[in-house]
Design a protein around this motif. Structure first.
Motif, PDB file in Angstrom:
ATOM      1  N   GLY A   6      80.696  20.056  98.144  1.00 38.39           N
ATOM      2  CA  GLY A   6      81.340  19.862  96.861  1.00 38.39           C
ATOM      3  C   GLY A   6      80.794  18.606  96.193  1.00 38.39           C
ATOM      4  N   ARG A   7      81.203  18.394  94.958  1.00 40.34           N
ATOM      5  CA  ARG A   7      80.731  17.247  94.190  1.00 40.34           C
ATOM      6  C   ARG A   7      81.051  15.925  94.871  1.00 40.34           C
ATOM      7  NH1 ARG A   7      83.300  13.608  91.657  1.00 40.34           N
ATOM      8  NH2 ARG A   7      85.211  14.831  91.580  1.00 40.34           N
ATOM      9  N   ARG A   8      82.292  15.786  95.340  1.00 37.52           N
ATOM     10  CA  ARG A   8      82.681  14.513  95.955  1.00 37.52           C
ATOM     11  C   ARG A   8      81.886  14.238  97.231  1.00 37.52           C
ATOM     12  NH1 ARG A   8      88.789  13.701  96.759  1.00 37.52           N
ATOM     13  NH2 ARG A   8      88.396  15.415  98.184  1.00 37.52           N
ATOM     14  N   SER A   9      81.622  15.249  98.019  1.00 36.19           N
ATOM     15  CA  SER A   9      80.828  15.049  99.243  1.00 36.19           C
ATOM     16  C   SER A   9      79.392  14.674  98.894  1.00 36.19           C
ATOM     17  CB  SER A   9      80.850  16.296 100.122  1.00 36.19           C
ATOM     18  OG  SER A   9      82.155  16.518 100.597  1.00 36.19           O
ATOM     19  N   TYR A  10      78.846  15.340  97.883  1.00 33.95           N
ATOM     20  CA  TYR A  10      77.500  14.998  97.438  1.00 33.95           C
ATOM     21  C   TYR A  10      77.448  13.531  97.011  1.00 33.95           C
ATOM     22  CZ  TYR A  10      73.317  14.714  94.578  1.00 33.95           C
ATOM     23  OH  TYR A  10      72.113  14.318  94.048  1.00 33.95           O
ATOM     24  N   GLU A  11      78.414  13.116  96.212  1.00 32.90           N
ATOM     25  CA  GLU A  11      78.444  11.724  95.743  1.00 32.90           C
ATOM     26  C   GLU A  11      78.641  10.755  96.904  1.00 32.90           C
ATOM     27  OE1 GLU A  11      81.425  11.970  92.674  1.00 32.90           O
ATOM     28  OE2 GLU A  11      79.918  12.506  91.154  1.00 32.90           O
ATOM     29  N   TYR A  12      79.426  11.143  97.902  1.00 30.81           N
ATOM     30  CA  TYR A  12      79.621  10.312  99.097  1.00 30.81           C
ATOM     31  C   TYR A  12      78.287  10.105  99.816  1.00 30.81           C
ATOM     32  CZ  TYR A  12      81.300   8.871 103.709  1.00 30.81           C
ATOM     33  OH  TYR A  12      81.492   8.193 104.884  1.00 30.81           O
ATOM     34  N   PHE A  13      77.553  11.192 100.038  1.00 28.88           N
ATOM     35  CA  PHE A  13      76.251  11.078 100.713  1.00 28.88           C
ATOM     36  C   PHE A  13      75.291  10.217  99.902  1.00 28.88           C
ATOM     37  CE2 PHE A  13      77.670  14.522 103.393  1.00 28.88           C
ATOM     38  CZ  PHE A  13      76.974  14.345 104.569  1.00 28.88           C
ATOM     39  N   SER A  28      83.761  18.511 103.120  1.00 28.70           N
ATOM     40  CA  SER A  28      84.152  18.883 101.761  1.00 28.70           C
ATOM     41  C   SER A  28      85.615  19.282 101.750  1.00 28.70           C
ATOM     42  CB  SER A  28      83.263  20.012 101.235  1.00 28.70           C
ATOM     43  OG  SER A  28      81.975  19.535 100.973  1.00 28.70           O
ATOM     44  N   GLY A  29      86.483  18.289 101.582  1.00 32.31           N
ATOM     45  CA  GLY A  29      87.921  18.480 101.697  1.00 32.31           C
ATOM     46  C   GLY A  29      88.534  19.435 100.688  1.00 32.31           C
ATOM     47  N   ARG A  30      87.932  19.608  99.549  1.00 37.82           N
ATOM     48  CA  ARG A  30      88.447  20.560  98.553  1.00 37.82           C
ATOM     49  C   ARG A  30      87.781  21.920  98.681  1.00 37.82           C
ATOM     50  NH1 ARG A  30      88.924  16.741  93.215  1.00 37.82           N
ATOM     51  NH2 ARG A  30      90.647  15.488  94.002  1.00 37.82           N
TER      52      ARG A  30
END
Length: 191
Positions: free
Chosen positions: A59-66, A129-131
């Motif tokens: 997901g977007r948030r996981s991508y941004e985290y990485f 990816s929590g969502r």
């Protein structure tokens, strides 16, 4: 046909939120409770998983985290492998992705991921990816769960598997110690 594999770093009570403590969650930082030997064993296990993956889905948030943790520019075998893998990012807001070999999946998540499964062969690994995970579980798109269980109880926090819709039957297909304190559990998700 591809297989969706959820790969989660998780506490004994199912929490995935803020493992490194960087996001300010009061119960975060549980990843840092393990020693150097366990961290090395974890990294080796994660690298082995990346070696056998056909693609990454996030997901977007996981991508941004990485990206915030520098994976797009890190050096070393593990970073090189992740950089070389095709990466598919579910997002309605991201435009240009910096991480090499990354593609935005737009549109309805279930439709786009179903198309991806049809188009690829091999394991499509979903990291943290929590969502995205609950949506994939709810719609029967997940084929396997790989849970790296940390020897701690957070007591509160995001538990994406707890909000995965209906009851899902699992079949244990593997379990092994990783280092001295971690356990990797692998489950096949029943159709």
């Amino acid at each position: 046909m591809g297989r969706i594999v959820i790969s989660e770093t998780i506490t004994v009570d199912g929490v995935v939120q803020d493992p490194t403590g960087d996001d300010g969650f009061e119960r975060g930082g549980w990843f840092n409770t393990i020693g150097a030997g366990d961290r090395e064993a974890w990294a080796l296990s994660e690298f082995e998983e990346a070696q056998s993956a056909a693609a990454l889905l996030m997901g977007r948030r996981s991508y941004e985290y990485f990206m915030a943790r520098g994976w797009g520019s890190r050096t070393g075998d593990w970073a090189d492998r992740l950089r070389s893998l095709p990466k598919y990012v579910v997002s309605s807001t991201l435009e240009d992705l910096e991480w090499a070999n990354s593609t935005v999946l737009r549109g309805e998540v279930v439709t786009e991921v179903s198309k991806l499964k049809e188009a690829l062969d091999g394991d499509i690994v979903v990291y943290a990816s929590g969502r995205l995970v609950p949506t994939l579980m709810e719609h029967g798109l997940v084929d396997e769960l790989r849970l790296m269980v940390y020897p701690c109880i957070a007591g509160a926090g995001d538990r994406p598997l707890a909000s995965a819709g209906k009851v899902r039957d699992l079949r244990l297909t593997g379990s092994r110690s990783v280092g001295d304190g971690l356990v990797l559990l692998t489950y096949e998700v029943a159709a």
